[in-house]
Design an enzyme around this catalytic site. Structure first.
Site, PDB file in Angstrom:
ATOM      1  N   TYR A  36      -3.813  18.921   0.682  1.00 33.43           N
ATOM      2  CA  TYR A  36      -4.830  19.574   1.519  1.00 33.43           C
ATOM      3  C   TYR A  36      -5.752  20.490   0.690  1.00 33.43           C
ATOM      4  O   TYR A  36      -6.816  20.884   1.157  1.00 33.43           O
ATOM      5  CB  TYR A  36      -4.200  20.446   2.618  1.00 33.43           C
ATOM      6  CG  TYR A  36      -3.484  19.707   3.739  1.00 33.43           C
ATOM      7  CD1 TYR A  36      -3.381  18.322   3.768  1.00 33.43           C
ATOM      8  CD2 TYR A  36      -2.916  20.432   4.782  1.00 33.43           C
ATOM      9  CE1 TYR A  36      -2.712  17.674   4.800  1.00 33.43           C
ATOM     10  CE2 TYR A  36      -2.242  19.790   5.820  1.00 33.43           C
ATOM     11  CZ  TYR A  36      -2.145  18.413   5.814  1.00 33.43           C
ATOM     12  OH  TYR A  36      -1.479  17.787   6.844  1.00 33.43           O
ATOM     13  N   LEU A 171      -5.455  19.002  19.268  1.00 34.71           N
ATOM     14  CA  LEU A 171      -6.765  19.255  19.878  1.00 34.71           C
ATOM     15  C   LEU A 171      -7.630  18.007  19.770  1.00 34.71           C
ATOM     16  O   LEU A 171      -8.836  18.065  19.976  1.00 34.71           O
ATOM     17  CB  LEU A 171      -7.463  20.446  19.192  1.00 34.71           C
ATOM     18  CG  LEU A 171      -6.677  21.757  19.150  1.00 34.71           C
ATOM     19  CD1 LEU A 171      -7.498  22.860  18.466  1.00 34.71           C
ATOM     20  CD2 LEU A 171      -6.282  22.208  20.563  1.00 34.71           C
ATOM     21  N   ASN A 221      -7.071  30.289  20.086  1.00 34.00           N
ATOM     22  CA  ASN A 221      -5.898  29.407  20.097  1.00 34.00           C
ATOM     23  C   ASN A 221      -4.572  30.145  20.208  1.00 34.00           C
ATOM     24  O   ASN A 221      -3.580  29.557  20.639  1.00 34.00           O
ATOM     25  CB  ASN A 221      -5.902  28.504  18.856  1.00 34.00           C
ATOM     26  CG  ASN A 221      -7.072  27.540  18.862  1.00 34.00           C
ATOM     27  OD1 ASN A 221      -7.768  27.413  19.861  1.00 34.00           O
ATOM     28  ND2 ASN A 221      -7.303  26.877  17.751  1.00 34.00           N
TER      29      ASN A 221
HETATM   30  N1  LIG Z   1       1.597  15.327   9.032  1.00 31.85           N
HETATM   31  C1  LIG Z   1       0.458  14.687   9.112  1.00 31.85           C
HETATM   32  O1  LIG Z   1       0.328  13.507   8.757  1.00 31.85           O
HETATM   33  C2  LIG Z   1      -0.728  15.420   9.677  1.00 31.85           C
HETATM   34  C3  LIG Z   1      -1.878  14.695  10.059  1.00 31.85           C
HETATM   35  C4  LIG Z   1      -2.946  15.394  10.608  1.00 31.85           C
HETATM   36  C5  LIG Z   1      -2.861  16.770  10.758  1.00 31.85           C
HETATM   37  N2  LIG Z   1      -1.738  17.463  10.355  1.00 31.85           N
HETATM   38  C6  LIG Z   1      -1.625  18.939  10.481  1.00 31.85           C
HETATM   39  O2  LIG Z   1      -1.957  19.317  11.808  1.00 31.85           O
HETATM   40  C7  LIG Z   1      -3.041  20.234  11.800  1.00 31.85           C
HETATM   41  C8  LIG Z   1      -3.895  20.086  13.057  1.00 31.85           C
HETATM   42  O3  LIG Z   1      -4.442  18.793  13.192  1.00 31.85           O
HETATM   43  P1  LIG Z   1      -5.966  18.414  12.832  1.00 31.85           P
HETATM   44  O4  LIG Z   1      -6.517  19.371  11.841  1.00 31.85           O
HETATM   45  O5  LIG Z   1      -5.951  16.972  12.511  1.00 31.85           O
HETATM   46  O6  LIG Z   1      -6.762  18.538  14.198  1.00 31.85           O
HETATM   47  P2  LIG Z   1      -6.862  19.529  15.455  1.00 31.85           P
HETATM   48  O7  LIG Z   1      -6.063  20.758  15.248  1.00 31.85           O
HETATM   49  O8  LIG Z   1      -6.606  18.673  16.634  1.00 31.85           O
HETATM   50  O9  LIG Z   1      -8.426  19.867  15.478  1.00 31.85           O
HETATM   51  C9  LIG Z   1      -9.079  20.669  14.545  1.00 31.85           C
HETATM   52  C10 LIG Z   1     -10.537  20.777  14.964  1.00 31.85           C
HETATM   53  O10 LIG Z   1     -10.620  21.454  16.212  1.00 31.85           O
HETATM   54  C11 LIG Z   1     -11.518  22.550  16.099  1.00 31.85           C
HETATM   55  N3  LIG Z   1     -11.023  23.635  16.955  1.00 31.85           N
HETATM   56  C12 LIG Z   1      -9.988  24.468  16.710  1.00 31.85           C
HETATM   57  N4  LIG Z   1      -9.812  25.328  17.734  1.00 31.85           N
HETATM   58  C13 LIG Z   1     -10.778  25.039  18.642  1.00 31.85           C
HETATM   59  C14 LIG Z   1     -11.133  25.586  19.883  1.00 31.85           C
HETATM   60  N5  LIG Z   1     -10.443  26.598  20.427  1.00 31.85           N
HETATM   61  N6  LIG Z   1     -12.182  25.050  20.568  1.00 31.85           N
HETATM   62  C15 LIG Z   1     -12.889  24.013  20.031  1.00 31.85           C
HETATM   63  N7  LIG Z   1     -12.597  23.449  18.849  1.00 31.85           N
HETATM   64  C16 LIG Z   1     -11.549  23.955  18.152  1.00 31.85           C
HETATM   65  C17 LIG Z   1     -11.522  22.926  14.644  1.00 31.85           C
HETATM   66  O11 LIG Z   1     -12.738  23.578  14.343  1.00 31.85           O
HETATM   67  P3  LIG Z   1     -12.911  24.715  13.188  1.00 31.85           P
HETATM   68  O12 LIG Z   1     -12.013  24.347  12.067  1.00 31.85           O
HETATM   69  O13 LIG Z   1     -14.349  24.624  12.865  1.00 31.85           O
HETATM   70  O14 LIG Z   1     -12.549  26.043  13.770  1.00 31.85           O
HETATM   71  C18 LIG Z   1     -11.410  21.559  13.996  1.00 31.85           C
HETATM   72  O15 LIG Z   1     -12.666  20.918  13.962  1.00 31.85           O
HETATM   73  C19 LIG Z   1      -3.768  19.879  10.481  1.00 31.85           C
HETATM   74  O16 LIG Z   1      -4.667  20.880  10.097  1.00 31.85           O
HETATM   75  C20 LIG Z   1      -2.598  19.688   9.561  1.00 31.85           C
HETATM   76  O17 LIG Z   1      -2.057  20.932   9.166  1.00 31.85           O
HETATM   77  C21 LIG Z   1      -0.667  16.793   9.840  1.00 31.85           C
END
Ligand SMILES: NC(=O)c1ccc[n+]([C@@H]2O[C@H](COP(=O)([O-])OP(=O)(O)OC[C@H]3O[C@@H](n4cnc5c(N)ncnc54)[C@H](OP(=O)(O)O)[C@@H]3O)[C@@H](O)[C@H]2O)c1
Length: 253
Positions: A36, A171, A221
């Site tokens: 990351y 999200l 959040n």
């Molecule tokens: N193990 C795996 O294979 C794997 C795969 C994917 C993800 N992950 C982990 O899970 C975490 C979360 O998943 P993700 O990053 O894929 O997606 P997510 O958390 O579903 O979405 C992140 C997005 O949502 C936005 N956001 C956050 N809070 C918000 C709110 N209150 N209102 C509107 N938009 C909001 C963020 O914007 P801003 O950033 O601009 O605030 C960003 O664009 C990752 O960061 C990672 O640590 C693990």
């Protein structure tokens, strides 16, 4: 393990500052991975914030081609920590269940380099293979998980085995935040769609790790402990399942 955390994939704009703010707001679990690019920033943010190490739960991962034991050490180094709380196998390798990686993590745990070990993106059959091989039950399966895409079977299985589900991309990477039903529920509770998705996870007993780089999102959040979704709304959210994945497909079903 804290009941929710902060995801850090693409949390690359002033990582240290965002992490320090998150810790000040009350986040205590932080999820990262060697790929990351956020581990050094997380280390800096933690140092800035002066929070007792013992109250933090730092999650990081090993990739398919890694030496799991060595990767645990190098992750610790990047994070500036003398142990991590949870090491995950990021995903199953193309063949097998990652038996060798799992053995490496077991050694790392025995030596106190990591407190817990677990998996990510694992279907039930491959978890079973690892358990049969080692007798060691993963503490966690970290998987994509939202009302639009989840699995009752996986939830039941994890409950039986005492495996915590950590919910990623909960999200939906913003893609479903304007869903009509979700917005209706949000309006009813005077909360945002993102807060409803987080709260749904908390009430299900899964551990949400929403990623947020923007301060307003970090604040929003974690502001989810002053309301409760009633049974009807939980049922309604549960009914939205269409095995949706914001990444392409749910690898565990
Ligand atoms: N193990 C795996 O294979 C794997 C795969 C994917 C993800 N992950 C982990 O899970 C975490 C979360 O998943 P993700 O990053 O894929 O997606 P997510 O958390 O579903 O979405 C992140 C997005 O949502 C936005 N956001 C956050 N809070 C918000 C709110 N209150 N209102 C509107 N938009 C909001 C963020 O914007 P801003 O950033 O601009 O605030 C960003 O664009 C990752 O960061 C990672 O640590 C693990």
């Amino acid at each position: 393990m804290p009941v929710m955390g902060l995801g850090t994939w693409e949390l690359t704009q002033d990582t240290a500052g965002a992490v320090a703010l998150a810790l000040a707001l009350g986040y205590r679990l932080i999820d990262t991975s060697s790929d990351y690019g956020t581990q050094p920033g997380i280390g800096e943010g933690r140092k800035e914030s002066n929070i007792d190490r013992k109250s933090l739960y730092i999650v990081t991962k090993v990739e398919e081609m890694d030496d799991a034991y060595e990767r645990t050490k190098s992750n610790m180094q990047e994070l500036g920590l003398d142990y991590v709380d949870l090491m995950l196998l990021h995903r199953p390798p193309p063949t097998g269940a990652g038996e060798e990686l799992w053995e490496g993590l077991i050694s790392a745990k025995k030596e106190g380099l990591t407190r817990d070990i677990g998996v990510s993106n694992y279907p039930m059959a491959l978890i079973e293979t690892l358990i049969e091989l080692s007798g060691e039950v993963p503490a966690v399966n970290q998987i994509e998980w939202s009302p639009f895409g989840y699995s009752r079977e996986m939830m039941q299985y994890c409950k039986e085995k005492n495996i915590v589900i950590q919910a990623y991309s909960l999200l939906t990477r913003r893609k479903r935040l304007h869903d009509r039903m979700l917005m209706q529920v949000a309006e009813q509770y005077h909360k945002s769609p993102a807060q409803i998705l987080i709260r749904w996870n908390l009430q299900l007993g899964t551990v949400p790790i929403p990623k947020a780089n923007q301060s307003k999102h970090l604040e929003e959040n974690i502001d989810v402990f002053d309301f409760e979704l009633d049974e009807d709304d939980m049922r309604l959210l549960n009914s939205l399942n269409e095995q949706y994945s914001s990444l392409g497909s749910l690898p565990y079903v």
